[in-house]
Design a protein around this motif. Structure first.
Motif, PDB file in Angstrom:
ATOM      1  N   ILE A  95      20.331  14.780   9.577  1.00 19.98           N
ATOM      2  CA  ILE A  95      18.927  14.363   9.678  1.00 19.98           C
ATOM      3  C   ILE A  95      18.095  15.508  10.258  1.00 19.98           C
ATOM      4  CG2 ILE A  95      17.353  12.830  10.939  1.00 19.98           C
ATOM      5  CD1 ILE A  95      19.480  10.599  10.486  1.00 19.98           C
ATOM      6  N   ALA A  96      18.602  16.153  11.300  1.00 19.22           N
ATOM      7  CA  ALA A  96      17.877  17.268  11.924  1.00 19.22           C
ATOM      8  C   ALA A  96      17.779  18.478  11.000  1.00 19.22           C
ATOM      9  CB  ALA A  96      18.553  17.654  13.236  1.00 19.22           C
ATOM     10  N   ALA A  97      18.796  18.683  10.167  1.00 22.13           N
ATOM     11  CA  ALA A  97      18.822  19.852   9.276  1.00 22.13           C
ATOM     12  C   ALA A  97      17.862  19.733   8.110  1.00 22.13           C
ATOM     13  CB  ALA A  97      20.243  20.076   8.753  1.00 22.13           C
ATOM     14  N   LYS A  98      17.400  18.528   7.810  1.00 25.99           N
ATOM     15  CA  LYS A  98      16.520  18.316   6.655  1.00 25.99           C
ATOM     16  C   LYS A  98      15.253  17.578   7.086  1.00 25.99           C
ATOM     17  CE  LYS A  98      20.524  18.174   3.678  1.00 25.99           C
ATOM     18  NZ  LYS A  98      21.480  17.323   3.027  1.00 25.99           N
ATOM     19  N   PRO A  99      14.381  18.253   7.827  1.00 31.03           N
ATOM     20  CA  PRO A  99      13.206  17.568   8.372  1.00 31.03           C
ATOM     21  C   PRO A  99      12.175  17.152   7.321  1.00 31.03           C
ATOM     22  CG  PRO A  99      13.071  19.912   8.806  1.00 31.03           C
ATOM     23  CD  PRO A  99      14.442  19.652   8.230  1.00 31.03           C
ATOM     24  N   GLY A 100      12.177  17.795   6.157  1.00 30.22           N
ATOM     25  CA  GLY A 100      11.234  17.413   5.112  1.00 30.22           C
ATOM     26  C   GLY A 100      10.012  18.298   5.015  1.00 30.22           C
ATOM     27  N   ASP A 101      10.047  19.479   5.630  1.00 33.62           N
ATOM     28  CA  ASP A 101       8.873  20.345   5.598  1.00 33.62           C
ATOM     29  C   ASP A 101       8.485  20.787   4.192  1.00 33.62           C
ATOM     30  OD1 ASP A 101      11.241  21.829   5.650  1.00 33.62           O
ATOM     31  OD2 ASP A 101      10.373  23.468   6.805  1.00 33.62           O
ATOM     32  N   GLU A 102       9.404  20.698   3.229  1.00 35.55           N
ATOM     33  CA  GLU A 102       9.067  21.018   1.837  1.00 35.55           C
ATOM     34  C   GLU A 102       8.159  19.954   1.214  1.00 35.55           C
ATOM     35  OE1 GLU A 102      12.724  18.415   1.502  1.00 35.55           O
ATOM     36  OE2 GLU A 102      11.981  19.933   2.895  1.00 35.55           O
ATOM     37  N   LEU A 103       7.967  18.847   1.928  1.00 41.59           N
ATOM     38  CA  LEU A 103       7.119  17.752   1.453  1.00 41.59           C
ATOM     39  C   LEU A 103       5.723  17.807   2.078  1.00 41.59           C
ATOM     40  CD1 LEU A 103       9.793  14.915   1.578  1.00 41.59           C
ATOM     41  CD2 LEU A 103       9.185  16.413  -0.338  1.00 41.59           C
ATOM     42  N   ALA A 104       5.375  18.959   2.618  1.00 42.22           N
ATOM     43  CA  ALA A 104       4.048  19.129   3.219  1.00 42.22           C
ATOM     44  C   ALA A 104       3.109  19.825   2.239  1.00 42.22           C
ATOM     45  CB  ALA A 104       4.159  19.964   4.496  1.00 42.22           C
ATOM     46  N   PRO A 105       1.834  19.466   2.277  1.00 39.69           N
ATOM     47  CA  PRO A 105       0.857  20.185   1.457  1.00 39.69           C
ATOM     48  C   PRO A 105       0.862  21.672   1.857  1.00 39.69           C
ATOM     49  CG  PRO A 105      -0.086  18.155   2.325  1.00 39.69           C
ATOM     50  CD  PRO A 105       1.240  18.356   3.006  1.00 39.69           C
ATOM     51  N   PRO A 106       0.564  22.582   0.973  1.00 46.90           N
ATOM     52  CA  PRO A 106      -0.043  22.362  -0.335  1.00 46.90           C
ATOM     53  C   PRO A 106       0.952  22.231  -1.484  1.00 46.90           C
ATOM     54  CG  PRO A 106      -0.094  24.694   0.149  1.00 46.90           C
ATOM     55  CD  PRO A 106       0.552  24.018   1.340  1.00 46.90           C
ATOM     56  N   THR A 113       0.865  -1.174   0.000  1.00 41.96           N
ATOM     57  CA  THR A 113       0.000   0.000   0.000  1.00 41.96           C
ATOM     58  C   THR A 113       0.902   1.225   0.000  1.00 41.96           C
ATOM     59  OG1 THR A 113      -0.164   0.111   2.408  1.00 41.96           O
ATOM     60  CG2 THR A 113      -1.898  -1.118   1.248  1.00 41.96           C
ATOM     61  N   VAL A 114       0.437   2.274  -0.649  1.00 42.14           N
ATOM     62  CA  VAL A 114       1.151   3.549  -0.654  1.00 42.14           C
ATOM     63  C   VAL A 114       0.128   4.625  -0.340  1.00 42.14           C
ATOM     64  CG1 VAL A 114       2.514   5.190  -2.002  1.00 42.14           C
ATOM     65  CG2 VAL A 114       2.803   2.731  -2.385  1.00 42.14           C
ATOM     66  N   ALA A 115       0.431   5.448   0.652  1.00 42.15           N
ATOM     67  CA  ALA A 115      -0.510   6.493   1.062  1.00 42.15           C
ATOM     68  C   ALA A 115       0.257   7.708   1.588  1.00 42.15           C
ATOM     69  CB  ALA A 115      -1.440   5.956   2.143  1.00 42.15           C
ATOM     70  N   PRO A 116      -0.360   8.888   1.529  1.00 44.47           N
ATOM     71  CA  PRO A 116       0.266  10.089   2.093  1.00 44.47           C
ATOM     72  C   PRO A 116       0.525   9.919   3.586  1.00 44.47           C
ATOM     73  CG  PRO A 116      -1.607  10.681   0.717  1.00 44.47           C
ATOM     74  CD  PRO A 116      -1.650   9.184   0.897  1.00 44.47           C
ATOM     75  N   GLU A 117       1.579  10.583   4.035  1.00 43.22           N
ATOM     76  CA  GLU A 117       1.985  10.516   5.452  1.00 43.22           C
ATOM     77  C   GLU A 117       2.543  11.890   5.821  1.00 43.22           C
ATOM     78  OE1 GLU A 117       2.927   8.456   9.089  1.00 43.22           O
ATOM     79  OE2 GLU A 117       2.021   7.556   7.328  1.00 43.22           O
ATOM     80  N   PRO A 118       2.203  12.437   6.981  1.00 45.69           N
ATOM     81  CA  PRO A 118       2.830  13.696   7.400  1.00 45.69           C
ATOM     82  C   PRO A 118       4.357  13.526   7.475  1.00 45.69           C
ATOM     83  CG  PRO A 118       0.951  13.190   8.795  1.00 45.69           C
ATOM     84  CD  PRO A 118       1.206  11.965   7.951  1.00 45.69           C
ATOM     85  N   TYR A 119       5.084  14.505   6.942  1.00 49.40           N
ATOM     86  CA  TYR A 119       6.547  14.410   6.905  1.00 49.40           C
ATOM     87  C   TYR A 119       7.162  14.298   8.293  1.00 49.40           C
ATOM     88  CZ  TYR A 119       7.119  19.202   8.524  1.00 49.40           C
ATOM     89  OH  TYR A 119       7.106  20.336   9.284  1.00 49.40           O
ATOM     90  N   ASP A 120       6.444  14.766   9.323  1.00 49.88           N
ATOM     91  CA  ASP A 120       6.997  14.763  10.674  1.00 49.88           C
ATOM     92  C   ASP A 120       6.400  13.678  11.578  1.00 49.88           C
ATOM     93  OD1 ASP A 120       4.492  15.932  10.776  1.00 49.88           O
ATOM     94  OD2 ASP A 120       5.133  17.675  11.948  1.00 49.88           O
ATOM     95  N   SER A 121       5.729  12.700  10.984  1.00 46.80           N
ATOM     96  CA  SER A 121       5.189  11.597  11.794  1.00 46.80           C
ATOM     97  C   SER A 121       6.334  10.696  12.267  1.00 46.80           C
ATOM     98  CB  SER A 121       4.197  10.775  10.973  1.00 46.80           C
ATOM     99  OG  SER A 121       4.888   9.938  10.056  1.00 46.80           O
ATOM    100  N   PRO A 122       6.124   9.909  13.306  1.00 46.98           N
ATOM    101  CA  PRO A 122       7.155   8.965  13.748  1.00 46.98           C
ATOM    102  C   PRO A 122       7.551   7.969  12.644  1.00 46.98           C
ATOM    103  CG  PRO A 122       5.526   9.244  15.479  1.00 46.98           C
ATOM    104  CD  PRO A 122       4.992   9.961  14.255  1.00 46.98           C
ATOM    105  N   VAL A 123       6.583   7.512  11.859  1.00 49.56           N
ATOM    106  CA  VAL A 123       6.891   6.585  10.754  1.00 49.56           C
ATOM    107  C   VAL A 123       7.790   7.269   9.735  1.00 49.56           C
ATOM    108  CG1 VAL A 123       5.858   5.402   8.758  1.00 49.56           C
ATOM    109  CG2 VAL A 123       4.866   5.122  11.036  1.00 49.56           C
ATOM    110  N   ALA A 124       7.434   8.493   9.333  1.00 52.49           N
ATOM    111  CA  ALA A 124       8.240   9.230   8.357  1.00 52.49           C
ATOM    112  C   ALA A 124       9.646   9.492   8.906  1.00 52.49           C
ATOM    113  CB  ALA A 124       7.558  10.538   7.984  1.00 52.49           C
ATOM    114  N   ALA A 125       9.739   9.859  10.171  1.00 48.90           N
ATOM    115  CA  ALA A 125      11.046  10.134  10.770  1.00 48.90           C
ATOM    116  C   ALA A 125      11.926   8.883  10.778  1.00 48.90           C
ATOM    117  CB  ALA A 125      10.870  10.669  12.189  1.00 48.90           C
ATOM    118  N   ALA A 126      11.363   7.742  11.098  1.00 50.49           N
ATOM    119  CA  ALA A 126      12.141   6.494  11.113  1.00 50.49           C
ATOM    120  C   ALA A 126      12.600   6.117   9.705  1.00 50.49           C
ATOM    121  CB  ALA A 126      11.315   5.363  11.722  1.00 50.49           C
TER     122      ALA A 126
END
Length: 173
Positions: free
Chosen positions: A53-64, A9-22
């Motif tokens: 890892i801390a310097a690139k949290p992934g906030d550019e991958l958040a909607p919109p 399965t593939v689904a959207p995930e918040p970039y800052d969720s524990p799953v995304a962070a791991a």
């Protein structure tokens, strides 16, 4: 809407969720260790790894303007792909990763396809990406999925290969 194929399965995930962070930690550890082992004969320094890892949290991958997707294999988090809109027509594919134990089972193509769908939903008509020369599996995947190698499109010091793909409109659209 989740994308499914067999046990994937593939689904959207918040970039800052524990799953995304791991998954981000697993991805960054693997690509960083591969680079250092190839160029310096050592693994990544743990303190450097934590800083990066801390310097690139992934906030550019958040909607919109972006989207992080998580692939699960038999319900377990197995990989990611990120999309970020660079301009109204161009999206960048980033953070494509699958855990080693799930590779070779069709998840990578499914994940990239879902990322292309996410890019289309953001309005993109073209996807670009960059990768390194030592990531031969990634380069082969992108070529197999219709990405064409192109001229440099960024100044990332680790990028050695750049790809592009025209995104066809979604079926029925």
């Amino acid at each position: 809407m989740p994308t499914t194929a067999a046990l994937w399965t593939v689904a959207p995930e918040p970039y800052d969720s524990p799953v995304a962070a791991a998954l981000w930690r697993a991805y960054y550890t693997e690509v960083s260790d591969r680079w250092y082992l190839l160029h310096e004969g050592r693994r990544t320094d743990p303190a450097e790894l934590e800083r990066e890892i801390a310097a690139k949290p992934g906030d550019e991958l958040a909607p919109p303007r972006g989207q992080l997707l998580v692939a699960r294999y038999d319900g377990e988090p197995a990989g990611t792909a990120g999309v970020r809109l660079l301009d109204p027509a161009t999206a960048e594919l980033t953070r494509v990763f699958l855990h080693t134990g799930t590779r070779g089972r069709g998840g990578a193509a499914l994940l990239v396809g879902a990322a292309e769908d996410a890019a289309r939903s953001l309005g993109a008509t073209r996807m670009i990406l960059d990768t390194r020369g030592d990531l031969v599996e990634a380069r082969a995947l992108y070529a197999r999925l219709g990405y064409e190698e192109t001229a440099r499109h960024n100044d990332d010091p680790y990028a050695e290969h750049w790809f592009t793909k025209r995104l066809r409109p979604a079926r029925g659209g």
